[in-house]
Scaffold this motif. Structure first.
Motif, PDB file in Angstrom:
ATOM      1  N   LEU A  69       0.837  -1.200   0.000  1.00 12.47           N
ATOM      2  CA  LEU A  69       0.000   0.000   0.000  1.00 12.47           C
ATOM      3  C   LEU A  69       0.873   1.252   0.000  1.00 12.47           C
ATOM      4  N   VAL A  70       1.848   1.251   0.891  1.00 13.92           N
ATOM      5  CA  VAL A  70       2.711   2.436   1.007  1.00 13.92           C
ATOM      6  C   VAL A  70       3.460   2.683  -0.299  1.00 13.92           C
ATOM      7  N   GLY A  71       4.077   1.634  -0.801  1.00 17.76           N
ATOM      8  CA  GLY A  71       4.824   1.781  -2.058  1.00 17.76           C
ATOM      9  C   GLY A  71       3.936   2.172  -3.218  1.00 17.76           C
ATOM     10  N   GLY A  72       2.779   1.586  -3.289  1.00 16.93           N
ATOM     11  CA  GLY A  72       1.845   1.933  -4.354  1.00 16.93           C
ATOM     12  C   GLY A  72       1.408   3.383  -4.283  1.00 16.93           C
ATOM     13  N   LEU A  73       1.154   3.853  -3.081  1.00 22.09           N
ATOM     14  CA  LEU A  73       0.759   5.255  -2.923  1.00 22.09           C
ATOM     15  C   LEU A  73       1.900   6.192  -3.289  1.00 22.09           C
ATOM     16  N   VAL A  74       3.120   5.789  -2.987  1.00 23.48           N
ATOM     17  CA  VAL A  74       4.278   6.608  -3.359  1.00 23.48           C
ATOM     18  C   VAL A  74       4.373   6.704  -4.877  1.00 23.48           C
ATOM     19  N   PHE A  75       4.238   5.572  -5.546  1.00 28.19           N
ATOM     20  CA  PHE A  75       4.276   5.577  -7.007  1.00 28.19           C
ATOM     21  C   PHE A  75       3.139   6.416  -7.579  1.00 28.19           C
ATOM     22  N   VAL A  76       1.955   6.251  -7.034  1.00 26.57           N
ATOM     23  CA  VAL A  76       0.811   6.996  -7.524  1.00 26.57           C
ATOM     24  C   VAL A  76       1.019   8.484  -7.327  1.00 26.57           C
ATOM     25  N   ARG A  77       1.554   8.848  -6.180  1.00 25.55           N
ATOM     26  CA  ARG A  77       1.789  10.263  -5.886  1.00 25.55           C
ATOM     27  C   ARG A  77       2.822  10.859  -6.839  1.00 25.55           C
ATOM     28  N   LEU A  78       3.927  10.133  -7.032  1.00 24.39           N
ATOM     29  CA  LEU A  78       4.989  10.666  -7.872  1.00 24.39           C
ATOM     30  C   LEU A  78       4.636  10.616  -9.350  1.00 24.39           C
ATOM     31  N   LEU A  79       4.030   9.522  -9.784  1.00 25.92           N
ATOM     32  CA  LEU A  79       3.689   9.386 -11.193  1.00 25.92           C
ATOM     33  C   LEU A  79       2.441  10.183 -11.552  1.00 25.92           C
ATOM     34  N   GLY A  80       1.654  10.517 -10.543  1.00 25.87           N
ATOM     35  CA  GLY A  80       0.430  11.275 -10.817  1.00 25.87           C
ATOM     36  C   GLY A  80       0.698  12.666 -11.329  1.00 25.87           C
TER      37      GLY A  80
ATOM     38  N   LEU B  68      -5.435  -7.071   3.260  1.00 21.68           N
ATOM     39  CA  LEU B  68      -5.652  -6.928   1.813  1.00 21.68           C
ATOM     40  C   LEU B  68      -7.036  -6.382   1.512  1.00 21.68           C
ATOM     41  N   LEU B  69      -8.014  -6.807   2.258  1.00 22.45           N
ATOM     42  CA  LEU B  69      -9.388  -6.381   2.006  1.00 22.45           C
ATOM     43  C   LEU B  69      -9.573  -4.891   2.277  1.00 22.45           C
ATOM     44  N   VAL B  70      -8.813  -4.365   3.226  1.00 25.33           N
ATOM     45  CA  VAL B  70      -8.956  -2.955   3.603  1.00 25.33           C
ATOM     46  C   VAL B  70      -7.988  -2.070   2.822  1.00 25.33           C
ATOM     47  N   LEU B  71      -6.748  -2.505   2.702  1.00 26.22           N
ATOM     48  CA  LEU B  71      -5.723  -1.661   2.103  1.00 26.22           C
ATOM     49  C   LEU B  71      -5.777  -1.646   0.577  1.00 26.22           C
ATOM     50  N   ASN B  72      -6.102  -2.778  -0.010  1.00 25.61           N
ATOM     51  CA  ASN B  72      -6.097  -2.840  -1.467  1.00 25.61           C
ATOM     52  C   ASN B  72      -7.093  -1.875  -2.104  1.00 25.61           C
ATOM     53  N   PRO B  73      -8.324  -1.810  -1.629  1.00 29.81           N
ATOM     54  CA  PRO B  73      -9.256  -0.831  -2.218  1.00 29.81           C
ATOM     55  C   PRO B  73      -8.800   0.612  -2.096  1.00 29.81           C
ATOM     56  N   ALA B  74      -8.121   0.931  -1.002  1.00 24.06           N
ATOM     57  CA  ALA B  74      -7.607   2.295  -0.855  1.00 24.06           C
ATOM     58  C   ALA B  74      -6.581   2.597  -1.935  1.00 24.06           C
ATOM     59  N   LEU B  75      -5.713   1.654  -2.179  1.00 25.91           N
ATOM     60  CA  LEU B  75      -4.701   1.839  -3.220  1.00 25.91           C
ATOM     61  C   LEU B  75      -5.333   1.886  -4.599  1.00 25.91           C
ATOM     62  N   VAL B  76      -6.294   1.026  -4.835  1.00 28.83           N
ATOM     63  CA  VAL B  76      -6.980   1.008  -6.131  1.00 28.83           C
ATOM     64  C   VAL B  76      -7.705   2.324  -6.373  1.00 28.83           C
ATOM     65  N   ALA B  78      -6.934   5.274  -5.094  1.00 32.46           N
ATOM     66  CA  ALA B  78      -5.945   6.313  -5.374  1.00 32.46           C
ATOM     67  C   ALA B  78      -5.398   6.189  -6.789  1.00 32.46           C
ATOM     68  N   THR B  79      -5.167   4.978  -7.219  1.00 32.15           N
ATOM     69  CA  THR B  79      -4.672   4.752  -8.575  1.00 32.15           C
ATOM     70  C   THR B  79      -5.708   5.165  -9.606  1.00 32.15           C
ATOM     71  N   ALA B  80      -6.949   4.847  -9.370  1.00 35.26           N
ATOM     72  CA  ALA B  80      -8.005   5.198 -10.322  1.00 35.26           C
ATOM     73  C   ALA B  80      -8.146   6.708 -10.445  1.00 35.26           C
ATOM     74  N   VAL B  82      -5.794   8.884 -10.169  1.00 40.53           N
ATOM     75  CA  VAL B  82      -4.692   9.378 -10.985  1.00 40.53           C
ATOM     76  C   VAL B  82      -4.889   8.993 -12.451  1.00 40.53           C
ATOM     77  N   LEU B  83      -5.359   7.794 -12.698  1.00 38.49           N
ATOM     78  CA  LEU B  83      -5.559   7.347 -14.075  1.00 38.49           C
ATOM     79  C   LEU B  83      -6.701   8.091 -14.750  1.00 38.49           C
ATOM     80  N   ARG B  84      -7.638   8.544 -13.954  1.00 40.92           N
ATOM     81  CA  ARG B  84      -8.820   9.198 -14.525  1.00 40.92           C
ATOM     82  C   ARG B  84      -8.537  10.622 -14.934  1.00 40.92           C
ATOM     83  N   LYS B  85      -7.482  11.218 -14.403  1.00 42.08           N
ATOM     84  CA  LYS B  85      -7.202  12.619 -14.688  1.00 42.08           C
ATOM     85  C   LYS B  85      -7.018  12.827 -16.180  1.00 42.08           C
ATOM     86  N   PRO B  86      -7.621  13.885 -16.723  1.00 37.58           N
ATOM     87  CA  PRO B  86      -7.519  14.132 -18.175  1.00 37.58           C
ATOM     88  C   PRO B  86      -6.122  14.574 -18.561  1.00 37.58           C
TER      89      PRO B  86
END
Lengths: 84, 86
Positions: A69-80, B68-76, B78-80, B82-86
């Motif tokens: 989670l931590v590493g993923g958030l770091v990547f997301v923050r920097l790559l975002g 995994l059940l709690v942390l993975n959705p948070a990461l997903v 956050a990733t979404a 960033v990916l959604r940004k135009p």
């Protein structure tokens, strides 16, 4: 050899698609692939811990789950800041 | 029974990996990355409980599944974003 170790070995095949996407995809695709690879890693570690019958082996799985989670958030923050 | 649960967990995870490979868009791939962190860890935790009963490995597996059940959705999520940004 028991079912747990066989399952952990079979789970290693999940790295191949993640590796392929990391190599051939865009930066965004690679980011998603690394997240899935981290999940596969955690599951494999849990299966190995149970397969070897040592509860101490669960610790790396917990650590990887948290750090992914931590590493993923770091990547997301920097790559975002870049256009993915 | 335990072997069947393990087979189900492994099959589910590998199916998510296959979906990651087959989809073209990053957001579509993110769906499969998110799915791998929900059901397979829970199934593995159930298998550990059936194997060990109320013991330290069962609690450890439960902690991992919950993490995994709690942390993975948070990461997903956050990733979404960033990916959604135009």
């Amino acid at each position: 050899m028991n079912a747990w170790l066989v399952a952990a070995t079979a789970l290693l095949a999940g790295y191949l698609p993640c590796l392929w996407v990391c190599l051939r995809g865009t930066l965004a695709d690679a980011l998603v692939a690394t997240q899935l690879a981290a999940t596969v890693t955690v599951l494999a570690l849990v299966l190995l811990a149970e397969g070897f019958g040592r509860s101490a082996y669960f610790t790396p799985a917990i650590v990887v789950a948290a750090l992914s989670l931590v590493g993923g958030l770091v990547f997301v923050r920097l790559l975002g800041e870049r256009r993915l | 029974m335990i072997a069947a649960l393990l087979g189900l967990a492994v099959a589910g995870t590998l199916a998510c990996c296959l979906g990651l490979l087959l989809k073209r868009d990053a957001l579509d791939r993110l769906h499969y990355a998110a799915a791998a962190g929900t059901l397979p860890p829970a199934v593995v935790a159930v298998a550990v409980w059936l194997e060990e009963g109320l013991a330290q490995p069962s609690l450890n597996a439960t902690v991992v599944a919950l993490a995994l059940l709690v942390l993975n959705p948070a990461l997903v999520h956050a990733t979404a974003r960033v990916l959604r940004k135009p």
